[in-house]
Design an enzyme around this catalytic site. Structure first.
Site, PDB file in Angstrom:
ATOM      1  N   ASP A 172       0.822  -1.213   0.000  1.00  0.00           N
ATOM      2  CA  ASP A 172       0.000   0.000   0.000  1.00  0.00           C
ATOM      3  C   ASP A 172       0.861   1.270   0.000  1.00  0.00           C
ATOM      4  O   ASP A 172       1.968   1.276   0.529  1.00  0.00           O
ATOM      5  CB  ASP A 172      -0.903  -0.019   1.248  1.00  0.00           C
ATOM      6  CG  ASP A 172      -2.049   0.959   1.137  1.00  0.00           C
ATOM      7  OD1 ASP A 172      -2.367   1.386   0.011  1.00  0.00           O
ATOM      8  OD2 ASP A 172      -2.619   1.299   2.186  1.00  0.00           O
TER       9      ASP A 172
ATOM     10  N   ASN B 242       1.268   3.359  -2.918  1.00  0.00           N
ATOM     11  CA  ASN B 242       1.781   3.750  -4.240  1.00  0.00           C
ATOM     12  C   ASN B 242       1.239   5.112  -4.676  1.00  0.00           C
ATOM     13  O   ASN B 242       1.969   5.945  -5.204  1.00  0.00           O
ATOM     14  CB  ASN B 242       1.362   2.729  -5.307  1.00  0.00           C
ATOM     15  CG  ASN B 242       1.982   1.372  -5.089  1.00  0.00           C
ATOM     16  OD1 ASN B 242       2.893   1.233  -4.284  1.00  0.00           O
ATOM     17  ND2 ASN B 242       1.498   0.371  -5.809  1.00  0.00           N
TER      18      ASN B 242
ATOM     19  N   TRP C  26       2.731   7.973  -2.734  1.00  0.00           N
ATOM     20  CA  TRP C  26       4.127   8.153  -3.142  1.00  0.00           C
ATOM     21  C   TRP C  26       4.187   9.046  -4.389  1.00  0.00           C
ATOM     22  O   TRP C  26       5.001   9.962  -4.461  1.00  0.00           O
ATOM     23  CB  TRP C  26       4.747   6.777  -3.430  1.00  0.00           C
ATOM     24  CG  TRP C  26       6.208   6.805  -3.778  1.00  0.00           C
ATOM     25  CD1 TRP C  26       7.261   6.630  -2.917  1.00  0.00           C
ATOM     26  CD2 TRP C  26       6.782   7.009  -5.077  1.00  0.00           C
ATOM     27  NE1 TRP C  26       8.449   6.714  -3.602  1.00  0.00           N
ATOM     28  CE2 TRP C  26       8.185   6.947  -4.925  1.00  0.00           C
ATOM     29  CE3 TRP C  26       6.250   7.241  -6.351  1.00  0.00           C
ATOM     30  CZ2 TRP C  26       9.071   7.103  -5.995  1.00  0.00           C
ATOM     31  CZ3 TRP C  26       7.116   7.404  -7.429  1.00  0.00           C
ATOM     32  CH2 TRP C  26       8.511   7.330  -7.244  1.00  0.00           C
TER      33      TRP C  26
ATOM     34  N   SER D  54      -7.284  -5.609  -4.965  1.00  0.00           N
ATOM     35  CA  SER D  54      -8.380  -6.199  -4.193  1.00  0.00           C
ATOM     36  C   SER D  54      -9.680  -6.190  -4.992  1.00  0.00           C
ATOM     37  O   SER D  54      -9.808  -5.465  -5.987  1.00  0.00           O
ATOM     38  CB  SER D  54      -8.571  -5.419  -2.882  1.00  0.00           C
ATOM     39  OG  SER D  54      -9.213  -4.189  -3.133  1.00  0.00           O
TER      40      SER D  54
ATOM     41  N   GLU E 291     -12.169  -4.796  -4.127  1.00  0.00           N
ATOM     42  CA  GLU E 291     -12.726  -3.446  -3.957  1.00  0.00           C
ATOM     43  C   GLU E 291     -11.998  -2.412  -4.809  1.00  0.00           C
ATOM     44  O   GLU E 291     -12.493  -1.291  -4.992  1.00  0.00           O
ATOM     45  CB  GLU E 291     -12.644  -3.025  -2.474  1.00  0.00           C
ATOM     46  CG  GLU E 291     -13.628  -3.752  -1.563  1.00  0.00           C
ATOM     47  CD  GLU E 291     -13.254  -5.211  -1.312  1.00  0.00           C
ATOM     48  OE1 GLU E 291     -12.045  -5.516  -1.245  1.00  0.00           O
ATOM     49  OE2 GLU E 291     -14.175  -6.050  -1.205  1.00  0.00           O
ATOM     50  N   ASN E 292     -10.818  -2.770  -5.307  1.00  0.00           N
ATOM     51  CA  ASN E 292     -10.034  -1.783  -6.062  1.00  0.00           C
ATOM     52  C   ASN E 292     -10.645  -1.429  -7.421  1.00  0.00           C
ATOM     53  O   ASN E 292     -10.232  -0.455  -8.059  1.00  0.00           O
ATOM     54  CB  ASN E 292      -8.572  -2.232  -6.236  1.00  0.00           C
ATOM     55  CG  ASN E 292      -7.749  -2.122  -4.974  1.00  0.00           C
ATOM     56  OD1 ASN E 292      -6.844  -2.910  -4.722  1.00  0.00           O
ATOM     57  ND2 ASN E 292      -8.033  -1.121  -4.145  1.00  0.00           N
TER      58      ASN E 292
HETATM   59  C1  IPE Z   1      -5.290  -2.691   0.052  1.00  0.00           C
HETATM   60  O1  IPE Z   1      -5.009  -1.362  -0.185  1.00  0.00           O
HETATM   61  C2  IPE Z   1      -5.279  -3.459  -1.223  1.00  0.00           C
HETATM   62  C3  IPE Z   1      -3.979  -3.643  -1.830  1.00  0.00           C
HETATM   63  C4  IPE Z   1      -2.830  -3.231  -1.377  1.00  0.00           C
HETATM   64  C5  IPE Z   1      -4.002  -4.364  -3.067  1.00  0.00           C
HETATM   65  P1  IPE Z   1      -6.160  -0.275  -0.373  1.00  0.00           P
HETATM   66  O2  IPE Z   1      -5.465   1.026  -0.587  1.00  0.00           O
HETATM   67  O3  IPE Z   1      -7.097  -0.703  -1.421  1.00  0.00           O
HETATM   68  O4  IPE Z   1      -6.896  -0.318   1.026  1.00  0.00           O
HETATM   69  P2  IPE Z   1      -7.817   0.768   1.741  1.00  0.00           P
HETATM   70  O5  IPE Z   1      -8.811   1.231   0.719  1.00  0.00           O
HETATM   71  O6  IPE Z   1      -6.905   1.872   2.173  1.00  0.00           O
HETATM   72  O7  IPE Z   1      -8.412   0.052   2.894  1.00  0.00           O
HETATM   73  C1  IPE Z   2      -1.588   0.141  -3.281  1.00  0.00           C
HETATM   74  O1  IPE Z   2      -1.336   1.498  -3.320  1.00  0.00           O
HETATM   75  C2  IPE Z   2      -1.852  -0.436  -4.644  1.00  0.00           C
HETATM   76  C3  IPE Z   2      -3.227  -0.902  -4.846  1.00  0.00           C
HETATM   77  C4  IPE Z   2      -4.162  -0.885  -3.959  1.00  0.00           C
HETATM   78  C5  IPE Z   2      -3.550  -1.415  -6.155  1.00  0.00           C
HETATM   79  P1  IPE Z   2      -2.510   2.547  -3.318  1.00  0.00           P
HETATM   80  O2  IPE Z   2      -2.839   2.878  -4.737  1.00  0.00           O
HETATM   81  O3  IPE Z   2      -3.643   2.111  -2.491  1.00  0.00           O
HETATM   82  O4  IPE Z   2      -1.801   3.811  -2.663  1.00  0.00           O
HETATM   83  P2  IPE Z   2      -2.481   4.862  -1.703  1.00  0.00           P
HETATM   84  O5  IPE Z   2      -3.020   4.112  -0.529  1.00  0.00           O
HETATM   85  O6  IPE Z   2      -3.550   5.533  -2.494  1.00  0.00           O
HETATM   86  O7  IPE Z   2      -1.360   5.776  -1.339  1.00  0.00           O
HETATM   87 MG    MG Z   3      -4.088   2.393  -0.514  1.00  0.00          MG
END
Ligand code: IPE
Ligand code: IPE
Ligand code: MG
Length: 244
Positions: free
Chosen positions: A21, A23, A26, A66, A68-69
């Site tokens: 988590d 990215n 960053w 996920s 949910e993503n």
């Molecule tokens: C969890 O990160 C899923 C992955 C790293 C693939 P998220 O960024 O989706 O989680 P939430 O939304 O902050 O709970």
């Molecule tokens: C994790 O990084 C990658 C995925 C969930 C695919 P994020 O994209 O959730 O990064 P933040 O949480 O928005 O910084």
């Molecule tokens: Mg995240």
């Protein structure tokens, strides 16, 4: 890297889960579009996966996307899927080399709505060669723990319906054996960078007694030293599994 330069640990977790988590943040911190953070995060995954295997972790799961993503903007989802596709092609090319090293790659999650070319590569990469596996690397993609447990329940129900299983014979082990991680050890350690303290639907069943380690570092900046720190902390944890 030769073995002498690698740190030694008294106890190592059998199965480590990485919630990759941070990215997006960053990239945002650098005024870059979010997908640039995913590109960097994918590089970190390669470095950390290899290093974890070098220091003796036998089973690891990287949470990449996920269930949910999908709620994210289409452009971001496409960028992640394209990165994943690139990685699959690379892993396919490296399959023989990985097998030589005893590394077996598998994918956890619901594949049904992933693009066909990706599904085919995934099936090809995880096909077993008959060689002994020393290290299992799982990538969780379109993975959600609730979906996984639901899927397990559905598979068990089918067996009951067809008469190969009686409801009274359903145990915790039955459920475990129908998860995507069937045959793998439970999670011992979950590593979540980016300062969040939640599971976000990651391995709810397998994490029953996992130790949780979090840090403010964002995944693209997560280093070998950060992993060492998490493992040193794990060495000191007193795990009781409900006992005294
Ligand atoms: C969890 O990160 C899923 C992955 C790293 C693939 P998220 O960024 O989706 O989680 P939430 O939304 O902050 O709970
Ligand atoms: C994790 O990084 C990658 C995925 C969930 C695919 P994020 O994209 O959730 O990064 P933040 O949480 O928005 O910084
Ligand atoms: Mg995240």
């Amino acid at each position: 890297m030769d073995d002498n330069s690698l740190p030694k640990f008294d106890v190592l977790p059998q199965h480590v889960g990485f919630i990759m988590d941070g990215n997006g943040r960053w990239a945002q911190q650098r005024g870059l579009p979010r997908y640039k953070g995913h590109i960097e995060g994918a590089k970190t995954f390669r470095v950390i996966g290899e290093y974890a295997a070098d220091i003796g972790i036998k089973c690891m799961t990287f949470y990449a996307f996920s269930t949910e993503n999908w709620r994210r903007p289409k452009e971001e989802v496409n960028a992640i899927m394209n990165l994943f596709r690139e990685y699959l092609k690379e892993a396919d090319e490296r399959k023989a080399e990985n097998e030589e090293k005893g590394i077996h790659m598998t994918f956890l999650g619901d594949r049904s709505n992933l693009p066909m070319d990706m599904k085919m590569l995934m099936n090809k990469i995880e096909r077993v060669s008959g060689k002994q596996h020393k290290v299992i690397v799982n990538i969780a993609i379109n993975y959600g723990s609730r979906e996984e447990i639901t899927h397990s329940a559905r598979e068990i129900a089918k067996k009951v319906k067809s008469g190969v299983l009686s409801p009274d014979d359903i145990t915790e082990e039955t459920v475990t054996n129908h998860l995507y991680t069937a045959g793998q050890p439970d999670l011992d350690l979950i590593i979540r960078p980016s300062g969040e303290h939640r599971l976000s639907n990651f391995m709810l069943w397998q994490a029953a007694y996992a130790e949780f380690w979090s840090s403010n570092v964002l995944w693209p900046d997560f280093s070998k030293e950060d992993l060492n720190e998490a493992l040193r902390e794990f060495e000191k944890r007193n795990r009781r599994f409900g006992g005294v």
